[in-house]
Write a protein that holds these residues in place. Structure first.
Motif, PDB file in Angstrom:
ATOM      1  N   ARG A  26       0.852  -1.206   0.000  1.00 31.17           N
ATOM      2  CA  ARG A  26       0.000   0.000   0.000  1.00 31.17           C
ATOM      3  C   ARG A  26       0.879   1.245   0.000  1.00 31.17           C
ATOM      4  N   LEU A  27       0.461   2.235  -0.784  1.00 32.28           N
ATOM      5  CA  LEU A  27       1.093   3.560  -0.759  1.00 32.28           C
ATOM      6  C   LEU A  27       0.003   4.567  -1.106  1.00 32.28           C
ATOM      7  N   HIS A  28      -0.357   5.375  -0.127  1.00 34.45           N
ATOM      8  CA  HIS A  28      -1.453   6.332  -0.332  1.00 34.45           C
ATOM      9  C   HIS A  28      -1.087   7.660   0.307  1.00 34.45           C
ATOM     10  N   ASP A  64      -3.637   5.169 -13.586  1.00 30.97           N
ATOM     11  CA  ASP A  64      -2.544   5.693 -14.405  1.00 30.97           C
ATOM     12  C   ASP A  64      -1.599   6.613 -13.642  1.00 30.97           C
ATOM     13  N   ARG A  65      -2.152   7.365 -12.688  1.00 29.81           N
ATOM     14  CA  ARG A  65      -1.259   8.242 -11.901  1.00 29.81           C
ATOM     15  C   ARG A  65      -0.247   7.398 -11.121  1.00 29.81           C
ATOM     16  N   ALA A  66      -0.746   6.337 -10.474  1.00 36.22           N
ATOM     17  CA  ALA A  66       0.160   5.483  -9.691  1.00 36.22           C
ATOM     18  C   ALA A  66       1.180   4.808 -10.608  1.00 36.22           C
ATOM     19  N   ARG A 120       6.738   4.173 -12.447  1.00 32.49           N
ATOM     20  CA  ARG A 120       7.706   4.175 -13.566  1.00 32.49           C
ATOM     21  C   ARG A 120       8.780   5.237 -13.327  1.00 32.49           C
ATOM     22  N   LYS A 121       8.317   6.421 -12.889  1.00 35.31           N
ATOM     23  CA  LYS A 121       9.242   7.537 -12.635  1.00 35.31           C
ATOM     24  C   LYS A 121      10.283   7.147 -11.588  1.00 35.31           C
ATOM     25  N   HIS A 122       9.900   6.234 -10.697  1.00 38.02           N
ATOM     26  CA  HIS A 122      10.808   5.838  -9.617  1.00 38.02           C
ATOM     27  C   HIS A 122      11.408   4.447  -9.840  1.00 38.02           C
TER      28      HIS A 122
HETATM   29  C1  LIG Z   1       0.106   6.899  -6.284  1.00 41.47           C
HETATM   30  C2  LIG Z   1       0.530   8.083  -5.427  1.00 41.47           C
HETATM   31  C3  LIG Z   1       1.112   7.602  -4.113  1.00 41.47           C
HETATM   32  C4  LIG Z   1       1.640   8.842  -6.207  1.00 41.47           C
HETATM   33  O1  LIG Z   1       1.983  10.010  -5.502  1.00 41.47           O
HETATM   34  P1  LIG Z   1       1.922  11.436  -6.261  1.00 41.47           P
HETATM   35  O2  LIG Z   1       2.439  12.477  -5.358  1.00 41.47           O
HETATM   36  O3  LIG Z   1       0.551  11.612  -6.788  1.00 41.47           O
HETATM   37  O4  LIG Z   1       2.950  11.157  -7.443  1.00 41.47           O
HETATM   38  P2  LIG Z   1       3.693  12.221  -8.389  1.00 41.47           P
HETATM   39  O5  LIG Z   1       2.859  13.458  -8.549  1.00 41.47           O
HETATM   40  O6  LIG Z   1       5.085  12.361  -7.905  1.00 41.47           O
HETATM   41  O7  LIG Z   1       3.755  11.382  -9.730  1.00 41.47           O
HETATM   42  C5  LIG Z   1       2.609  11.112 -10.475  1.00 41.47           C
HETATM   43  C6  LIG Z   1       2.895  11.341 -11.935  1.00 41.47           C
HETATM   44  O8  LIG Z   1       1.765  10.901 -12.695  1.00 41.47           O
HETATM   45  C7  LIG Z   1       1.386  11.918 -13.601  1.00 41.47           C
HETATM   46  N1  LIG Z   1      -0.051  11.737 -13.813  1.00 41.47           N
HETATM   47  C8  LIG Z   1      -1.077  12.282 -13.150  1.00 41.47           C
HETATM   48  N2  LIG Z   1      -2.238  11.831 -13.641  1.00 41.47           N
HETATM   49  C9  LIG Z   1      -1.932  10.971 -14.633  1.00 41.47           C
HETATM   50  C10 LIG Z   1      -2.696  10.189 -15.527  1.00 41.47           C
HETATM   51  N3  LIG Z   1      -4.035  10.178 -15.463  1.00 41.47           N
HETATM   52  N4  LIG Z   1      -2.044   9.424 -16.428  1.00 41.47           N
HETATM   53  C11 LIG Z   1      -0.693   9.410 -16.493  1.00 41.47           C
HETATM   54  N5  LIG Z   1       0.091  10.142 -15.666  1.00 41.47           N
HETATM   55  C12 LIG Z   1      -0.523  10.908 -14.755  1.00 41.47           C
HETATM   56  C13 LIG Z   1       1.773  13.203 -12.917  1.00 41.47           C
HETATM   57  O9  LIG Z   1       1.892  14.261 -13.833  1.00 41.47           O
HETATM   58  C14 LIG Z   1       3.110  12.801 -12.306  1.00 41.47           C
HETATM   59  O10 LIG Z   1       4.149  12.795 -13.232  1.00 41.47           O
HETATM   60  P3  LIG Z   1       5.209  14.034 -13.343  1.00 41.47           P
HETATM   61  O11 LIG Z   1       5.858  14.171 -12.012  1.00 41.47           O
HETATM   62  O12 LIG Z   1       6.151  13.582 -14.414  1.00 41.47           O
HETATM   63  O13 LIG Z   1       4.390  15.229 -13.703  1.00 41.47           O
HETATM   64  C15 LIG Z   1      -0.657   9.051  -5.155  1.00 41.47           C
HETATM   65  O14 LIG Z   1      -1.146   9.591  -6.358  1.00 41.47           O
HETATM   66  C16 LIG Z   1      -1.796   8.368  -4.420  1.00 41.47           C
HETATM   67  O15 LIG Z   1      -1.803   8.272  -3.197  1.00 41.47           O
HETATM   68  N6  LIG Z   1      -2.808   7.884  -5.188  1.00 41.47           N
HETATM   69  C17 LIG Z   1      -3.967   7.250  -4.612  1.00 41.47           C
HETATM   70  C18 LIG Z   1      -3.646   5.899  -4.036  1.00 41.47           C
HETATM   71  C19 LIG Z   1      -2.986   4.966  -5.027  1.00 41.47           C
HETATM   72  O16 LIG Z   1      -3.393   4.847  -6.161  1.00 41.47           O
HETATM   73  N7  LIG Z   1      -1.957   4.268  -4.558  1.00 41.47           N
HETATM   74  C20 LIG Z   1      -1.227   3.302  -5.330  1.00 41.47           C
HETATM   75  C21 LIG Z   1      -1.825   1.979  -5.114  1.00 41.47           C
HETATM   76  S1  LIG Z   1      -0.904   0.720  -6.007  1.00 41.47           S
END
Ligand SMILES: CC(C)(COP(=O)(O)OP(=O)(O)OC[C@H]1O[C@@H](n2cnc3c(N)ncnc32)[C@H](O)[C@@H]1OP(=O)(O)O)[C@@H](O)C(=O)NCCC(=O)NCCS
Length: 165
Positions: free
Chosen positions: A88-90, A127-129, A134-136
């Protein structure tokens, strides 16, 4: 400054709430409202999270703001073979893009110094996660079809190799 520390039992209700909100926000569009809520309620009850703290194979971290509120949470688990999974990472949406998520990831890695790699499973469509991982340095090593994914939804297994000290 947000401070990363080991989770304690007194954090369990707050973390349960954080996970409930994060799951609903993140997974409702992918799994549907009902499934996202039900899965989170089943898995993240405060007593379950508190019990995980007793398990030596699981390490849980919280990110605490100066006012004592919890801004993020991570949990990693080591299996019998020593393979570590980031389960988990949230982080709170106000912290998206702030670097807090990577601080939590680094806390997990620091606590497992010497492991050759770390893996995770992420639901396809989150997609955000996926972009964050990938970035990391995580790469997709397996595509799980819906039948073997999460709640009948396809998932990806990602793994990051870690340099030997
Ligand atoms: C996943 C999570 C921990 C990442 O942390 P974060 O602070 O949001 O991450 P970052 O902003 O550093 O990186 C996210 C990247 O995705 C990009 N992004 C955002 N929405 C996106 C989308 N719909 N599609 C593709 N990329 C996307 C951002 O632009 C960013 O990239 P960049 O730094 O090159 O601009 C956080 O978003 C979160 O808690 N999400 C909800 C819980 C979750 O999904 N957890 C993972 C479970 S496996």
């Amino acid at each position: 400054m947000v401070h990363i520390r080991a989770m304690t039992k007194t954090d369990a209700s707050t973390v349960s709430r954080l996970l409930g909100q994060s799951w609903r926000r993140t997974y409702s569009p992918i799994l549907g409202d009902e499934t996202a809520a039900q899965l989170s309620d089943d898995r993240h009850a405060p007593q379950k999270l508190a019990a995980e703290l007793e398990d030596d194979n699981k390490m849980s971290f919280v990110a605490e703001r100066p006012d004592g509120s919890i801004a993020g949470y991570a949990m990693a688990e080591m299996d019998d073979r020593g393979d570590v999974t980031l389960n988990r990472l949230h982080v709170e949406p106000q912290e998206f893009g702030s670097g807090l998520a990577v601080d939590l990831l680094h806390a997990v890695l620091a606590a497992h110094a010497g492991i050759p790699s770390i893996a995770l499973e992420v639901i396809e469509g989150n997609d955000r996660a996926i972009a964050f991982y990938r970035k990391h340095g995580f790469e997709v090593v397996e595509h799980r079809p819906a039948a073997h994914g999460v709640a009948g939804h396809a998932s990806l297994i990602m793994r990051r190799l870690l340099p030997r000290a």
